[in-house]
Design a protein around this motif. Structure first.
Motif, PDB file in Angstrom:
ATOM      1  N   SER A 275      -3.363  34.005  71.791  1.00 27.94           N
ATOM      2  CA  SER A 275      -3.422  32.947  70.783  1.00 27.94           C
ATOM      3  C   SER A 275      -2.051  32.424  70.394  1.00 27.94           C
ATOM      4  O   SER A 275      -1.937  31.326  69.838  1.00 27.94           O
ATOM      5  N   SER A 276      -0.989  33.190  70.670  1.00 25.94           N
ATOM      6  CA  SER A 276       0.331  32.840  70.157  1.00 25.94           C
ATOM      7  C   SER A 276       0.814  31.497  70.674  1.00 25.94           C
ATOM      8  O   SER A 276       1.367  30.680  69.927  1.00 25.94           O
ATOM      9  N   ARG A 277       0.634  31.230  71.973  1.00 22.95           N
ATOM     10  CA  ARG A 277       1.085  29.961  72.529  1.00 22.95           C
ATOM     11  C   ARG A 277       0.278  28.796  71.945  1.00 22.95           C
ATOM     12  O   ARG A 277       0.819  27.726  71.692  1.00 22.95           O
ATOM     13  N   THR A 278      -0.991  29.016  71.735  1.00 24.63           N
ATOM     14  CA  THR A 278      -1.817  27.960  71.147  1.00 24.63           C
ATOM     15  C   THR A 278      -1.302  27.590  69.768  1.00 24.63           C
ATOM     16  O   THR A 278      -1.127  26.406  69.440  1.00 24.63           O
ATOM     17  N   ARG A 279      -1.050  28.585  68.939  1.00 23.30           N
ATOM     18  CA  ARG A 279      -0.568  28.331  67.589  1.00 23.30           C
ATOM     19  C   ARG A 279       0.817  27.696  67.615  1.00 23.30           C
ATOM     20  O   ARG A 279       1.092  26.734  66.878  1.00 23.30           O
ATOM     21  N   ALA A 280       1.684  28.202  68.490  1.00 26.06           N
ATOM     22  CA  ALA A 280       3.042  27.668  68.567  1.00 26.06           C
ATOM     23  C   ALA A 280       3.046  26.209  69.011  1.00 26.06           C
ATOM     24  O   ALA A 280       3.792  25.382  68.475  1.00 26.06           O
ATOM     25  N   ILE A 281       2.199  25.885  69.987  1.00 25.45           N
ATOM     26  CA  ILE A 281       2.139  24.508  70.485  1.00 25.45           C
ATOM     27  C   ILE A 281       1.632  23.570  69.404  1.00 25.45           C
ATOM     28  O   ILE A 281       2.204  22.502  69.155  1.00 25.45           O
ATOM     29  N   SER A 282       0.558  23.962  68.734  1.00 21.11           N
ATOM     30  CA  SER A 282      -0.007  23.115  67.686  1.00 21.11           C
ATOM     31  C   SER A 282       1.008  22.877  66.579  1.00 21.11           C
ATOM     32  O   SER A 282       1.220  21.732  66.139  1.00 21.11           O
ATOM     33  N   ASP A 283       1.659  23.935  66.115  1.00 21.83           N
ATOM     34  CA  ASP A 283       2.620  23.806  65.024  1.00 21.83           C
ATOM     35  C   ASP A 283       3.817  22.963  65.441  1.00 21.83           C
ATOM     36  O   ASP A 283       4.275  22.086  64.692  1.00 21.83           O
ATOM     37  N   GLU A 284       4.330  23.213  66.652  1.00 19.38           N
ATOM     38  CA  GLU A 284       5.518  22.500  67.114  1.00 19.38           C
ATOM     39  C   GLU A 284       5.241  21.013  67.269  1.00 19.38           C
ATOM     40  O   GLU A 284       6.055  20.164  66.876  1.00 19.38           O
ATOM     41  N   ARG A 285       4.081  20.670  67.832  1.00 22.45           N
ATOM     42  CA  ARG A 285       3.760  19.260  68.046  1.00 22.45           C
ATOM     43  C   ARG A 285       3.573  18.518  66.728  1.00 22.45           C
ATOM     44  O   ARG A 285       3.980  17.364  66.595  1.00 22.45           O
ATOM     45  N   LEU A 286       2.972  19.153  65.746  1.00 26.28           N
ATOM     46  CA  LEU A 286       2.789  18.492  64.454  1.00 26.28           C
ATOM     47  C   LEU A 286       4.118  18.346  63.707  1.00 26.28           C
ATOM     48  O   LEU A 286       4.352  17.345  63.038  1.00 26.28           O
ATOM     49  N   ARG A 287       5.003  19.331  63.849  1.00 26.55           N
ATOM     50  CA  ARG A 287       6.346  19.194  63.251  1.00 26.55           C
ATOM     51  C   ARG A 287       7.096  18.034  63.894  1.00 26.55           C
ATOM     52  O   ARG A 287       7.773  17.256  63.205  1.00 26.55           O
ATOM     53  N   LEU A 288       7.001  17.928  65.213  1.00 29.09           N
ATOM     54  CA  LEU A 288       7.680  16.848  65.922  1.00 29.09           C
ATOM     55  C   LEU A 288       7.150  15.490  65.489  1.00 29.09           C
ATOM     56  O   LEU A 288       7.916  14.533  65.287  1.00 29.09           O
ATOM     57  N   ARG A 289       5.840  15.380  65.316  1.00 36.02           N
ATOM     58  CA  ARG A 289       5.260  14.115  64.895  1.00 36.02           C
ATOM     59  C   ARG A 289       5.705  13.757  63.471  1.00 36.02           C
ATOM     60  O   ARG A 289       5.943  12.586  63.166  1.00 36.02           O
ATOM     61  N   LYS A 290       5.824  14.750  62.615  1.00 32.59           N
ATOM     62  CA  LYS A 290       6.286  14.478  61.261  1.00 32.59           C
ATOM     63  C   LYS A 290       7.735  14.001  61.276  1.00 32.59           C
ATOM     64  O   LYS A 290       8.110  13.091  60.523  1.00 32.59           O
ATOM     65  N   ALA A 291       8.562  14.601  62.140  1.00 32.85           N
ATOM     66  CA  ALA A 291       9.952  14.172  62.259  1.00 32.85           C
ATOM     67  C   ALA A 291      10.037  12.735  62.784  1.00 32.85           C
ATOM     68  O   ALA A 291      10.850  11.926  62.310  1.00 32.85           O
ATOM     69  N   ARG A 292       9.186  12.402  63.746  1.00 34.75           N
ATOM     70  CA  ARG A 292       9.179  11.026  64.262  1.00 34.75           C
ATOM     71  C   ARG A 292       8.763  10.031  63.194  1.00 34.75           C
ATOM     72  O   ARG A 292       9.285   8.916  63.137  1.00 34.75           O
ATOM     73  N   GLU A 293       7.830  10.412  62.339  1.00 32.15           N
ATOM     74  CA  GLU A 293       7.410   9.529  61.270  1.00 32.15           C
ATOM     75  C   GLU A 293       8.561   9.262  60.306  1.00 32.15           C
ATOM     76  O   GLU A 293       8.744   8.136  59.818  1.00 32.15           O
ATOM     77  N   THR A 294       9.372  10.293  60.039  1.00 32.41           N
ATOM     78  CA  THR A 294      10.536  10.109  59.175  1.00 32.41           C
ATOM     79  C   THR A 294      11.501   9.098  59.798  1.00 32.41           C
ATOM     80  O   THR A 294      12.049   8.234  59.096  1.00 32.41           O
ATOM     81  N   VAL A 295      11.705   9.195  61.099  1.00 32.10           N
ATOM     82  CA  VAL A 295      12.589   8.245  61.790  1.00 32.10           C
ATOM     83  C   VAL A 295      12.004   6.837  61.723  1.00 32.10           C
ATOM     84  O   VAL A 295      12.727   5.854  61.488  1.00 32.10           O
ATOM     85  N   ARG A 296      10.676   6.711  61.892  1.00 29.20           N
ATOM     86  CA  ARG A 296      10.054   5.390  61.826  1.00 29.20           C
ATOM     87  C   ARG A 296      10.223   4.774  60.441  1.00 29.20           C
ATOM     88  O   ARG A 296      10.471   3.568  60.300  1.00 29.20           O
TER      89      ARG A 296
END
Length: 388
Positions: A275-296
């Motif tokens: 499960s660790s990779r699943t959780r890490a991928i989900s968390d990392e992708r949502l953090r990245l999207r939030k960072a992109r929204e800040t840039v936008r």
């Protein structure tokens, strides 16, 4: 009920409105992401049945290991035969251990569970894999018999019987499955958008060593994709082309109670590992999207004389993205399920897992207004709406 990830506004919003039975609007693409987990894969069958009952169309299905098998059965059959093919597979692989429907408490159920897993170790699984006549330790080095304890040729026959490969490759449902290259150690996705898929690709995705043998595809040998990542969510998000709703079916929970016995330790170790990779991928992708929204947001605040410069336009393209909502459907083990849960192929356990998958979707759809509002607003989030 828990909303487990933050939201981020997105520039691009769904423009084509479809609706599931409860009235939930659907974005352009609905994806079904199926994790690996052996015998636990019958939980995914229940999820598929209940999604169909809710009139939720699936445009893209991606899987790893047993998830790849369920995904291929889904994509390789027309809607009216899809569920029948998946049921036929699970009925066959559990046929050697029928359900006598005897009443049992948790202690007796655990004994029955471990006995059934032991029978699989000794005799294999009908239509899936069978023990080699000669143990690999005594086979000539370099031969396929020396590389695994079981022979998976029955699985090829099962897949060819239950799957229309032309429909799978040319039909309306996109399919992607992941495997690991033995020579390079690199992970690879096989995607019907890019190449033709057949039984070899599905078998390669589920070739878990040392039990199951590697599979050769175009001169390269592959093992189970779960060795690197037990979820194909990364591939789906990396190749997203429109607003998307993802149903991610996880067969191992990330969170659970402290182990009390050595069998609990074995079970918990598998849960964390897979499960660790699943959780890490989900968390990392949502953090990245939030960072992109800040840039936008920063780009939108620039004065007109700066916003039209080539540099700003280039940055805007880099952070542009489509909204995605990920609904997590997680199998949570019963008290009697130990470390052998992923290779306990009994009919009784299969049906229990199947019903648990149906229940997980039903619970989620009961709270679908949360997801519906996000889709309408063009926002991104991850949800776990099932009872813990």
């Amino acid at each position: 009920m828990a909303h487990i990830a933050g939201m981020a506004d997105a520039e691009s919003r769904p423009h084509r409105r479809r609706h599931a039975a409860p009235g939930m609007p659907l974005p352009d693409t609905v994806a079904l992401v199926l994790q690996g987990g052996g015998a636990l894969g019958s939980f995914q069958g229940g999820v598929i049945e209940e999604l169909a009952a809710a009139d939720i169309p699936i445009d893209w299905v991606a899987g790893i290991s047993i998830g790849a098998i369920n995904a291929a059965l889904f994509a390789g059959n027309p809607p009216d035969k899809r569920l029948g093919a998946i049921r036929a597979f699970w009925d066959q692989v559990t046929a050697a251990l029928p359900d006598f429907a005897l009443p049992m408490n948790d202690t007796l159920r655990e004994i029955s569970h471990e006995w059934a897993a032991g029978m699989v170790l000794v005799g294999g699984v009908p239509g899936f894999f069978r023990p080699r006549l000669l143990p690999p330790m005594f086979a000539p080095p370099g031969t396929k018999e020396a590389l695994s304890f079981y022979d998976t040729s029955p699985l090829r026959d099962t897949l060819d019987r239950l799957i229309d490969w032309d429909l799978l490759n040319n039909g309306p449902v996109r399919l992607a499955v992941g495997a690991v290259n033995l020579h390079s150690g690199n992970f690879r996705y096989f995607d019907t958008r890019d190449e033709r898929i057949d039984a070899r690709h599905i078998m390669a995705s589920g070739a878990l060593p040392p039990g199951l043998p590697p599979v050769e595809i175009d001169g390269c040998w592959y093992w189970d994709g779960g060795l690197v990542s037990n979820t194909p969510l990364t591939h789906v998000l990396d190749r997203q082309e429109a607003g998307m709703l993802v149903f991610q079916v996880d067969l191992f929970p990330a969170a659970n109670e402290l182990p009390r016995t050595i069998m609990d330790v074995v079970a918990r170790e598998k849960e964390i590992r897979f499960s660790s990779r699943t959780r890490a991928i989900s968390d990392e992708r949502l953090r990245l999207r939030k960072a992109r929204e800040t840039v936008r947001q920063l780009l939108d605040s620039l004065p007109a004389e700066l916003s039209d410069t080539p540099e700003v336009k280039a940055v805007r393209e880099l952070v542009a993205e489509h909204p995605v909502n990920v609904i997590q459907l997680i199998h949570r083990a019963n008290a009697w399920e130990g470390g052998s849960r992923d290779f306990e192929f009994s009919a009784r356990t299969m049906r229990e897992h199947w019903e648990a998958g149906r229940a997980a979707v039903a619970q989620t759809m009961a709270h679908s207004q949360l997801v519906a509002q996000n889709i309408l607003d063009g926002k991104t989030a991850a949800f776990d709406l099932t009872k813990r």
